[in-house]
Design a protein around this motif. Sequence first.
Motif, short mmCIF file in Angstrom:
data_model
loop_
_atom_site.label_atom_id
_atom_site.label_comp_id
_atom_site.label_asym_id
_atom_site.label_seq_id
_atom_site.Cartn_x
_atom_site.Cartn_y
_atom_site.Cartn_z
N ASP A 180 0.83 -1.21 0.00
CA ASP A 180 0.00 0.00 0.00
C ASP A 180 0.86 1.25 0.00
N MET A 181 0.60 2.14 -0.94
CA MET A 181 1.21 3.46 -0.91
C MET A 181 0.14 4.42 -0.42
N THR A 182 0.25 4.82 0.83
CA THR A 182 -0.76 5.68 1.45
C THR A 182 -0.25 7.11 1.46
N GLY A 183 -0.63 7.87 0.46
CA GLY A 183 -0.07 9.21 0.34
C GLY A 183 -1.13 10.29 0.25
N ASN A 184 -0.67 11.47 -0.13
CA ASN A 184 -1.52 12.64 -0.32
C ASN A 184 -1.16 13.31 -1.64
N ASN A 185 -1.85 14.40 -1.94
CA ASN A 185 -1.49 15.16 -3.13
C ASN A 185 -0.48 16.26 -2.83
N THR A 186 0.12 16.19 -1.65
CA THR A 186 1.18 17.12 -1.29
C THR A 186 2.39 16.32 -0.79
N PRO A 187 3.59 16.81 -1.03
CA PRO A 187 4.78 16.06 -0.62
C PRO A 187 5.17 16.24 0.84
N VAL A 188 4.47 17.14 1.55
CA VAL A 188 4.79 17.40 2.96
C VAL A 188 3.52 17.30 3.79
N PHE A 189 3.66 17.51 5.11
CA PHE A 189 2.51 17.42 6.01
C PHE A 189 2.59 18.53 7.04
N TRP A 190 1.55 18.64 7.88
CA TRP A 190 1.43 19.74 8.82
C TRP A 190 2.35 19.63 10.03
N VAL A 191 2.60 18.41 10.49
CA VAL A 191 3.41 18.21 11.71
C VAL A 191 4.46 17.15 11.45
N ARG A 192 5.47 17.12 12.31
CA ARG A 192 6.57 16.16 12.13
C ARG A 192 6.60 15.08 13.20
N ASP A 193 5.78 15.24 14.25
CA ASP A 193 5.77 14.26 15.34
C ASP A 193 4.35 13.77 15.56
N PRO A 194 4.14 12.44 15.67
CA PRO A 194 2.79 11.90 15.78
C PRO A 194 2.05 12.29 17.05
N LEU A 195 2.77 12.74 18.09
CA LEU A 195 2.07 13.19 19.29
C LEU A 195 1.18 14.40 19.00
N LYS A 196 1.53 15.16 17.97
CA LYS A 196 0.73 16.34 17.62
C LYS A 196 -0.43 15.99 16.69
N PHE A 197 -0.41 14.79 16.11
CA PHE A 197 -1.39 14.48 15.07
C PHE A 197 -2.84 14.49 15.56
N PRO A 198 -3.18 13.84 16.68
CA PRO A 198 -4.57 13.92 17.14
C PRO A 198 -5.04 15.34 17.39
N ASP A 199 -4.16 16.18 17.94
CA ASP A 199 -4.53 17.57 18.21
C ASP A 199 -4.73 18.33 16.91
N PHE A 200 -3.87 18.07 15.92
CA PHE A 200 -4.05 18.70 14.62
C PHE A 200 -5.41 18.34 14.03
N VAL A 201 -5.76 17.05 14.08
CA VAL A 201 -7.05 16.61 13.52
C VAL A 201 -8.21 17.30 14.24
#
Length: 515
Positions: free
Chosen positions: A146-167
């Motif tokens: 599986d290639m699970t990607g987006n239409n952008t080469p970067v993302f909003w955060v660099r550490d997964p601890l921030k990911f739930p808060d970002f969402v």
Amino acid sequence: MDAESGSKASNGNSKSASVRVGSSGKPLHTTLAGAPVSDDNNSVTIGQSGHLLFEDVHLFEKQARLNRERVPERVVHAKGAGAHGYFEVTKDVSNLCKAKFLSEPGKRTPVFARFSSVAAERGFTDLARDVRGFAVKFYTEEGNWDMTGNNTPVFWVRDPLKFPDFVHSQKRNPKTNAKDPNAFWDFLSLVPESMHQLLITFSPRGVPATYRNMNGYGSHTFKWVNKEGKAHWVKFHLVTEHGIKNLTHEEAVSLSGSKPDYATEDLLTSIEEGNFPAWKFCVQVMPLEDAPKYKWDPFDLTKVWLHKDYPLMEVGRLVLDRNVENYHAEVEQAAFSPGSFVPGIEASPDRILQSRLFAYDDAARYRIGTNFHDVPINKPIVKVQTYSRDGAMVVSDNGGSKPNYYPNSYDNLPRNDPTQPDVHPHEGGTVDRFPPRKWEEQDDYEQPRMLWKLMSEEDKEQTVSNIANHIRGAAEFIQERQMGLFRKCDGDLASRIEKKLAEKKKSPEPYTMIA
């Protein structure tokens, strides 16, 4: 012909299938248990005006089934569209990767691709200003990749601890259940690493015209290993053959009212008309020894590798040429995971990737069930031989009467394959909650500054207008804090946004969060 007779008849999709027919000679309507249904328009009652009877099993079966026919919505990437197709190797990369589906030019592998909006709910418009998901399942002879990607080469955060808060900041306000510009900009203005993704999202590329008219990226850094065990870091790129096309803010808002499923319909129609969506599959390749010396942390998801440093190398071509037959069975139940690897493709120390290796499969276990791999859209084309058994909704033979443990003393049972070692070198060190490598050295504004300077004047105008229109819904102190980040990024960018924001505040134009 009686109700239990079998016959061949069309199922409405011009495909021959074995069906049961009733006394009329037409396909027979049955209950879920297979019993004939005599009347599907009228419930069983005591007389024409009497009460319903609880013994109307068909009625209650239909109602109970309706109550349960939706699986839990994805937390992110909820609204999506998908299609089947193939991947064909066009260049020999066997010197870089031992994966069998990449073994030689001309080799084809069946695929299923799903496109989506990230933050929006399942019923939202396709025209939201948002990152688009771009996930591809390769059904290879060594298992699914599986290639699970987006239409952008970067993302909003660099550490997964921030990911739930970002969402949470991108979703609805817990009090009003409305989209919340305060939460959106409050979080981002406190996370400077988001600037690169922010600038892309509010540029014209923030609203792709169609799924065909956007690129796809693996985004993370991965590792390719060849037959000799030599490894390289790689990044995956899918470059559209239909050209990049985007919608302006005004076009997106207008279409959201008249055609909210615009991108979904375009994918369906383009395939029906033979205008098959297609992308060139490319990689950037970095020698392992370059990683510690590169200007930016090559495993930081908020950064790109410059093409002048690591040019795109063509690998193959992705083509989608067949629409789905049933949305729920295929698109909704499709489960992708960056942890679905095949020999020759491995993970990197990218922190977000490391977290997603667990999170995606775990989300599928919750949404679809423990045995989500047995759902046809997720099922590998190769025979799966595992000691994992049981759980809800087992639809395979569940291993039959064979042992469900390993090691065991029986012949003709799955054995480990020492020729396929897991090659995952790790750095030693003290265990602690460290910021990423090069944290103090890296400039989170340099790459977005480069992007801003590369934009055409028209793209700059649209980007500034889109940001000003969106951020004007946030509190003044949040606006000012975000403006401080824009000033660090580029003075021209900041001054243009400030000017446009002042104009927007005086304008009677309604505030819109859609795009």
